[in-house]
Scaffold this motif. Structure first.
Motif, mmCIF file in Angstrom:
data_model
loop_
_atom_site.group_PDB
_atom_site.id
_atom_site.type_symbol
_atom_site.label_atom_id
_atom_site.label_comp_id
_atom_site.label_asym_id
_atom_site.label_seq_id
_atom_site.Cartn_x
_atom_site.Cartn_y
_atom_site.Cartn_z
ATOM 1 N N PHE A 23 0.829 -1.205 0.000
ATOM 2 C CA PHE A 23 0.000 0.000 0.000
ATOM 3 C C PHE A 23 0.863 1.255 0.000
ATOM 4 C CE2 PHE A 23 -2.383 3.322 2.258
ATOM 5 C CZ PHE A 23 -3.444 3.453 1.385
ATOM 6 N N GLY A 24 1.947 1.264 0.771
ATOM 7 C CA GLY A 24 2.842 2.419 0.802
ATOM 8 C C GLY A 24 3.525 2.652 -0.533
ATOM 9 N N VAL A 25 3.941 1.571 -1.179
ATOM 10 C CA VAL A 25 4.603 1.697 -2.481
ATOM 11 C C VAL A 25 3.618 2.233 -3.527
ATOM 12 C CG1 VAL A 25 5.664 0.394 -4.350
ATOM 13 C CG2 VAL A 25 6.368 -0.012 -2.002
ATOM 14 N N TYR A 26 2.398 1.714 -3.514
ATOM 15 C CA TYR A 26 1.397 2.188 -4.476
ATOM 16 C C TYR A 26 1.005 3.637 -4.203
ATOM 17 C CZ TYR A 26 0.837 -2.657 -5.948
ATOM 18 O OH TYR A 26 1.060 -3.919 -6.420
ATOM 19 N N ALA A 27 0.840 3.987 -2.939
ATOM 20 C CA ALA A 27 0.472 5.366 -2.593
ATOM 21 C C ALA A 27 1.580 6.338 -2.973
ATOM 22 C CB ALA A 27 0.163 5.475 -1.100
ATOM 23 N N SER A 28 2.838 5.951 -2.738
ATOM 24 C CA SER A 28 3.934 6.846 -3.109
ATOM 25 C C SER A 28 4.055 6.976 -4.624
ATOM 26 C CB SER A 28 5.247 6.361 -2.503
ATOM 27 O OG SER A 28 5.607 5.121 -3.047
ATOM 28 N N GLY A 29 3.802 5.894 -5.342
ATOM 29 C CA GLY A 29 3.809 5.978 -6.804
ATOM 30 C C GLY A 29 2.703 6.881 -7.324
ATOM 31 N N ALA A 30 1.542 6.819 -6.670
ATOM 32 C CA ALA A 30 0.437 7.701 -7.072
ATOM 33 C C ALA A 30 0.773 9.157 -6.796
ATOM 34 C CB ALA A 30 -0.844 7.300 -6.344
ATOM 35 N N LEU A 31 1.428 9.436 -5.671
ATOM 36 C CA LEU A 31 1.829 10.816 -5.379
ATOM 37 C C LEU A 31 2.867 11.319 -6.375
ATOM 38 C CD1 LEU A 31 2.085 10.799 -1.483
ATOM 39 C CD2 LEU A 31 0.384 11.953 -2.892
ATOM 40 N N PHE A 32 3.822 10.463 -6.717
ATOM 41 C CA PHE A 32 4.843 10.843 -7.697
ATOM 42 C C PHE A 32 4.210 11.147 -9.049
ATOM 43 C CE2 PHE A 32 8.013 9.793 -10.936
ATOM 44 C CZ PHE A 32 9.054 10.601 -10.534
ATOM 45 N N ALA A 33 3.316 10.277 -9.484
ATOM 46 C CA ALA A 33 2.647 10.493 -10.773
ATOM 47 C C ALA A 33 1.776 11.740 -10.742
ATOM 48 C CB ALA A 33 1.806 9.270 -11.135
ATOM 49 N N ALA A 34 1.094 11.979 -9.631
ATOM 50 C CA ALA A 34 0.247 13.171 -9.523
ATOM 51 C C ALA A 34 1.084 14.445 -9.561
ATOM 52 C CB ALA A 34 -0.585 13.115 -8.245
ATOM 53 N N GLY A 35 2.248 14.415 -8.922
ATOM 54 C CA GLY A 35 3.114 15.599 -8.943
ATOM 55 C C GLY A 35 3.582 15.951 -10.340
ATOM 56 N N TRP A 36 4.071 14.952 -11.062
ATOM 57 C CA TRP A 36 4.519 15.234 -12.425
ATOM 58 C C TRP A 36 3.343 15.530 -13.347
ATOM 59 C CZ3 TRP A 36 8.875 16.827 -14.287
ATOM 60 C CH2 TRP A 36 10.046 16.613 -13.555
ATOM 61 N N TRP A 37 2.185 14.940 -13.100
ATOM 62 C CA TRP A 37 1.002 15.217 -13.920
ATOM 63 C C TRP A 37 0.592 16.690 -13.780
ATOM 64 C CZ3 TRP A 37 -1.720 12.172 -17.296
ATOM 65 C CH2 TRP A 37 -2.924 12.689 -17.758
ATOM 66 N N ILE A 38 0.603 17.190 -12.560
ATOM 67 C CA ILE A 38 0.242 18.593 -12.333
ATOM 68 C C ILE A 38 1.218 19.507 -13.058
ATOM 69 C CG2 ILE A 38 0.181 20.376 -10.541
ATOM 70 C CD1 ILE A 38 -1.080 18.236 -8.708
ATOM 71 N N PHE A 39 2.508 19.181 -12.997
ATOM 72 C CA PHE A 39 3.487 20.023 -13.670
ATOM 73 C C PHE A 39 3.352 19.940 -15.184
ATOM 74 C CE2 PHE A 39 7.718 20.928 -15.408
ATOM 75 C CZ PHE A 39 7.866 22.223 -14.935
ATOM 76 N N PHE A 40 3.148 18.752 -15.734
ATOM 77 C CA PHE A 40 2.955 18.625 -17.179
ATOM 78 C C PHE A 40 1.695 19.353 -17.633
ATOM 79 C CE2 PHE A 40 5.485 14.440 -17.232
ATOM 80 C CZ PHE A 40 6.654 15.133 -17.451
ATOM 81 N N ASP A 41 0.661 19.342 -16.814
ATOM 82 C CA ASP A 41 -0.550 20.087 -17.135
ATOM 83 C C ASP A 41 -0.257 21.583 -17.210
ATOM 84 O OD1 ASP A 41 -3.441 20.298 -17.541
ATOM 85 O OD2 ASP A 41 -3.430 21.260 -15.557
ATOM 86 N N ALA A 42 0.557 22.079 -16.290
ATOM 87 C CA ALA A 42 0.941 23.492 -16.332
ATOM 88 C C ALA A 42 1.784 23.792 -17.569
ATOM 89 C CB ALA A 42 1.699 23.871 -15.063
ATOM 90 N N CYS A 43 2.628 22.846 -17.978
ATOM 91 C CA CYS A 43 3.426 23.034 -19.198
ATOM 92 C C CYS A 43 2.528 23.116 -20.433
ATOM 93 C CB CYS A 43 4.426 21.899 -19.364
ATOM 94 S SG CYS A 43 5.762 21.911 -18.173
ATOM 95 N N VAL A 44 1.515 22.263 -20.490
ATOM 96 C CA VAL A 44 0.591 22.286 -21.626
ATOM 97 C C VAL A 44 -0.195 23.589 -21.644
ATOM 98 C CG1 VAL A 44 -1.479 21.186 -22.569
ATOM 99 C CG2 VAL A 44 0.441 19.789 -21.836
ATOM 100 N N ARG A 45 -0.640 24.043 -20.460
ATOM 101 C CA ARG A 45 -1.371 25.316 -20.416
ATOM 102 C C ARG A 45 -0.482 26.476 -20.825
ATOM 103 N NH1 ARG A 45 -3.169 26.214 -14.954
ATOM 104 N NH2 ARG A 45 -1.924 24.439 -14.345
ATOM 105 N N SER A 46 0.783 26.450 -20.416
ATOM 106 C CA SER A 46 1.710 27.508 -20.803
ATOM 107 C C SER A 46 1.917 27.509 -22.316
ATOM 108 C CB SER A 46 3.046 27.321 -20.090
ATOM 109 O OG SER A 46 4.004 28.227 -20.570
ATOM 110 N N HIS A 47 2.034 26.335 -22.903
ATOM 111 C CA HIS A 47 2.206 26.244 -24.354
ATOM 112 C C HIS A 47 0.951 26.739 -25.084
ATOM 113 C CE1 HIS A 47 3.674 24.816 -28.188
ATOM 114 N NE2 HIS A 47 2.528 24.167 -28.371
#
Length: 188
Positions: free
Chosen positions: A27-51
């Motif tokens: 559960f900890g490994v899956y939760a940390s993977g979800a947090l990592f993916a969510a962090g980069w997803w938010i940043f990539f979303d900001a990159c797309v909006r900036s573009h």
């Protein structure tokens, strides 16, 4: 000697469900993977909006692109935090828990323990540097800049990204310290 049955917290915390107690590590490994993916997803979303903000419209309308955009300085903090996460989780935690070196008092003479602590320090320095960098970019580039009005969410995305990656590092650190169902501690 009596056993201590007093609680540490005044409020009684609920027990974890049986499924989570038996599979804490997974559960900890899956939760940390979800947090990592969510962090980069938010940043990539900001990159797309900036573009999208810098793309000229298809009509023959005069277009003045905004002066603020996500560039390499926005990426550096997330890359540093991710590097720190990788360094910290590559460390063999058994070397940090070695009772022989800690009880003898000569931890500075043990080269493996010294190198392990040094790499742990470097990993945490990357995590802290990435977080500080994202805060600096948010303040200098997006809050203090008069041309960046209306684009503050691009800087906030970098800070949220680094917070989520740091939370990922903490959860992954503690979930990997939990003994697995297949590991047994046999001492006599």
């Amino acid at each position: 000697m009596r056993s201590e049955t007093r609680r540490v917290c005044r409020v009684r915390l609920p027990n974890l469900p049986l499924l989570l107690r038996t599979n804490r590590r997974a559960f900890g490994v899956y939760a940390s993977g979800a947090l990592f993916a969510a962090g980069w997803w938010i940043f990539f979303d900001a990159c797309v909006r900036s573009h999208q903000l810098h793309r000229p419209p298809p009509e023959d309308v005069p277009f003045q692109p905004p002066e603020v955009a996500i560039k390499f300085d926005d990426w550096v903090s997330g890359l540093c935090t991710t590097t720190g996460l990788i360094i910290i989780n590559m460390i063999n935690k058994q070397y940090l828990l070695d009772d022989g070196a800690l009880q003898s008092g000569s931890w500075n003479e043990d080269p493996i323990l010294w190198r392990t602590r040094m790499w742990l320090f470097i990993g945490f320095a990357f995590l802290a540097g990435g977080m500080a960098g994202s805060m600096a970019v948010l303040i200098i580039k997006y809050l203090a800049n008069t041309h960046a009005e209306g684009f503050i969410e691009l800087g906030v995305a970098g800070v949220v990204q680094n917070l989520l990656i740091m939370a990922c590092a903490v959860i992954l650190w503690f979930s990997q310290r939990v003994e697995s169902d297949y590991e047994y501690n046999l001492t006599l």
